[in-house]
Write a protein that holds these residues in place. Structure first.
Motif, mmCIF file in Angstrom:
data_model
loop_
_atom_site.group_PDB
_atom_site.id
_atom_site.type_symbol
_atom_site.label_atom_id
_atom_site.label_comp_id
_atom_site.label_asym_id
_atom_site.label_seq_id
_atom_site.Cartn_x
_atom_site.Cartn_y
_atom_site.Cartn_z
ATOM 1 N N PRO A 1 0.722 -1.263 -0.064
ATOM 2 C CA PRO A 1 -0.062 -0.062 -0.043
ATOM 3 C C PRO A 1 0.749 1.247 -0.009
ATOM 4 N N GLU A 2 0.188 2.266 -0.458
ATOM 5 C CA GLU A 2 1.001 3.731 -0.571
ATOM 6 C C GLU A 2 -0.021 4.296 0.294
ATOM 7 N N PHE A 3 0.723 5.286 1.135
ATOM 8 C CA PHE A 3 -0.284 6.349 2.022
ATOM 9 C C PHE A 3 0.082 7.835 1.653
ATOM 10 N N PRO A 4 -0.491 8.075 0.578
ATOM 11 C CA PRO A 4 -0.203 9.442 -0.189
ATOM 12 C C PRO A 4 -0.821 10.671 0.765
ATOM 13 N N TRP A 5 -1.657 10.660 1.802
ATOM 14 C CA TRP A 5 -1.920 11.428 2.669
ATOM 15 C C TRP A 5 -1.276 11.108 4.062
ATOM 16 N N ASP A 6 -1.466 12.332 4.991
ATOM 17 C CA ASP A 6 -0.966 12.282 6.383
ATOM 18 C C ASP A 6 -1.558 10.893 6.983
ATOM 19 N N GLY A 7 -0.700 10.317 7.890
ATOM 20 C CA GLY A 7 -1.427 9.113 8.655
ATOM 21 C C GLY A 7 -1.521 7.862 7.735
ATOM 22 N N GLU A 8 -1.946 6.907 8.233
ATOM 23 C CA GLU A 8 -2.186 5.576 7.598
ATOM 24 C C GLU A 8 -3.870 5.196 7.557
ATOM 25 N N THR A 9 -4.473 6.363 7.522
ATOM 26 C CA THR A 9 -5.950 5.853 7.347
ATOM 27 C C THR A 9 -6.346 5.411 6.107
ATOM 28 N N HIS A 10 -5.558 6.170 4.978
ATOM 29 C CA HIS A 10 -5.918 5.737 3.335
ATOM 30 C C HIS A 10 -4.873 5.219 2.878
ATOM 31 N N ALA A 11 -5.079 3.867 2.656
ATOM 32 C CA ALA A 11 -3.965 3.038 1.804
ATOM 33 C C ALA A 11 -4.630 2.860 0.417
ATOM 34 N N VAL A 12 -3.665 3.429 -0.579
ATOM 35 C CA VAL A 12 -3.980 3.256 -1.865
ATOM 36 C C VAL A 12 -3.080 2.131 -2.620
ATOM 37 N N LEU A 13 -3.794 1.249 -3.487
ATOM 38 C CA LEU A 13 -3.307 0.158 -4.178
ATOM 39 C C LEU A 13 -3.188 0.330 -5.548
ATOM 40 N N ARG A 14 -2.000 0.379 -6.017
ATOM 41 C CA ARG A 14 -1.729 0.868 -7.496
ATOM 42 C C ARG A 14 -1.269 -0.337 -8.031
ATOM 43 N N HIS A 15 -1.544 -0.441 -9.233
ATOM 44 C CA HIS A 15 -1.065 -1.335 -10.169
ATOM 45 C C HIS A 15 0.334 -1.210 -10.856
ATOM 46 N N PRO A 16 1.014 -1.863 -10.651
ATOM 47 C CA PRO A 16 2.420 -1.687 -11.053
ATOM 48 C C PRO A 16 2.649 -1.204 -12.314
ATOM 49 N N SER A 17 2.043 -1.746 -13.405
ATOM 50 C CA SER A 17 2.089 -1.767 -14.774
ATOM 51 C C SER A 17 1.713 -0.252 -15.122
ATOM 52 N N SER A 18 0.412 -0.047 -14.809
ATOM 53 C CA SER A 18 -0.350 0.991 -15.336
ATOM 54 C C SER A 18 -0.175 2.071 -14.444
ATOM 55 N N GLY A 19 0.071 1.981 -13.129
ATOM 56 C CA GLY A 19 0.304 3.268 -12.144
ATOM 57 C C GLY A 19 -1.256 3.746 -11.504
ATOM 58 N N LYS A 20 -2.545 2.843 -12.257
ATOM 59 C CA LYS A 20 -3.444 3.283 -11.897
ATOM 60 C C LYS A 20 -3.949 2.641 -10.515
ATOM 61 N N TRP A 21 -4.966 3.230 -9.863
ATOM 62 C CA TRP A 21 -5.396 2.905 -8.475
ATOM 63 C C TRP A 21 -6.312 1.642 -9.002
ATOM 64 N N PHE A 22 -6.155 0.429 -8.280
ATOM 65 C CA PHE A 22 -7.327 -0.645 -8.382
ATOM 66 C C PHE A 22 -7.882 -0.756 -6.994
ATOM 67 N N GLY A 23 -7.456 0.092 -5.967
ATOM 68 C CA GLY A 23 -8.044 0.006 -4.752
ATOM 69 C C GLY A 23 -7.722 0.903 -3.752
ATOM 70 N N ILE A 24 -8.522 1.328 -2.912
ATOM 71 C CA ILE A 24 -7.969 2.179 -1.721
ATOM 72 C C ILE A 24 -8.991 1.828 -0.572
ATOM 73 N N ILE A 25 -8.172 1.765 0.481
ATOM 74 C CA ILE A 25 -8.961 1.430 1.841
ATOM 75 C C ILE A 25 -8.862 2.587 2.820
ATOM 76 N N MET A 26 -10.135 2.766 3.366
ATOM 77 C CA MET A 26 -10.103 4.031 4.138
ATOM 78 C C MET A 26 -11.173 3.701 5.411
ATOM 79 N N ASP A 27 -10.969 4.525 6.376
ATOM 80 C CA ASP A 27 -11.807 4.609 7.634
ATOM 81 C C ASP A 27 -12.754 5.724 7.372
#
Length: 146
Positions: free
Chosen positions: A18-44
């Motif tokens: 996961p990548e954490f583009p914002w402060d803290g670890e409440t939003h975890a972004v999942l990015r496809h390694p080949s396209s660089g596009k998000w395939f998921g984001i986990i949030m509270d």
């Protein structure tokens, strides 16, 4: 499923951290390694923002663990009839759906992750027919009826 179980599953299946583009670890972004596009984001997200029955805890407003995944628009319509799915939080509701991690089955989550992964992977370009290298060759291919 818990957030950590989902992140472990994603790591095992797709070898993605996961990548954490914002402060803290409440939003975890999942990015496809080949396209660089998000395939998921986990949030509270606060339950009131998701239009769920608001419950107050000793610490204040409760949150719900959700995961947004990209999805087929026709499938989204059907998924929204089930308790485990909501209109996408802060994403295009036509192409994304929010999954309530507390109520979704592991099998359903895996299928939706696979579909999201496939939707954001780089497209395979079709090879087009050989094209003329210059204008003279191009004109030689054309016939004019007058």
């Amino acid at each position: 499923m818990t957030r950590s179980q989902v992140l472990e599953l994603v790591s095992e299946i797709y070898s993605v951290s996961p990548e954490f583009p914002w402060d803290g670890e409440t939003h975890a972004v999942l990015r496809h390694p080949s396209s660089g596009k998000w395939f998921g984001i986990i949030m509270d997200v606060k339950k009131k923002h998701l239009h769920l029955a608001e419950e107050k805890s000793a610490e204040g407003e409760e949150t719900e663990g959700i995961m947004n995944v990209k999805c087929d628009p026709l499938l989204i319509e059907d998924l929204l009839q089930e308790e485990a799915f909501l209109p996408a939080w802060h994403m295009n509701k036509k192409y994304w759906v929010s999954i309530r991690l507390s109520t979704v089955t592991e099998d359903a989550l895996k299928k939706l992750l696979d579909r999201s992964w496939d939707l954001v992977k780089p497209k395979v370009k079709k090879k087009s027919a050989a094209r003329p290298a210059n204008i003279q060759e191009s004109l030689a291919y054309k016939t004019f009826d007058r």
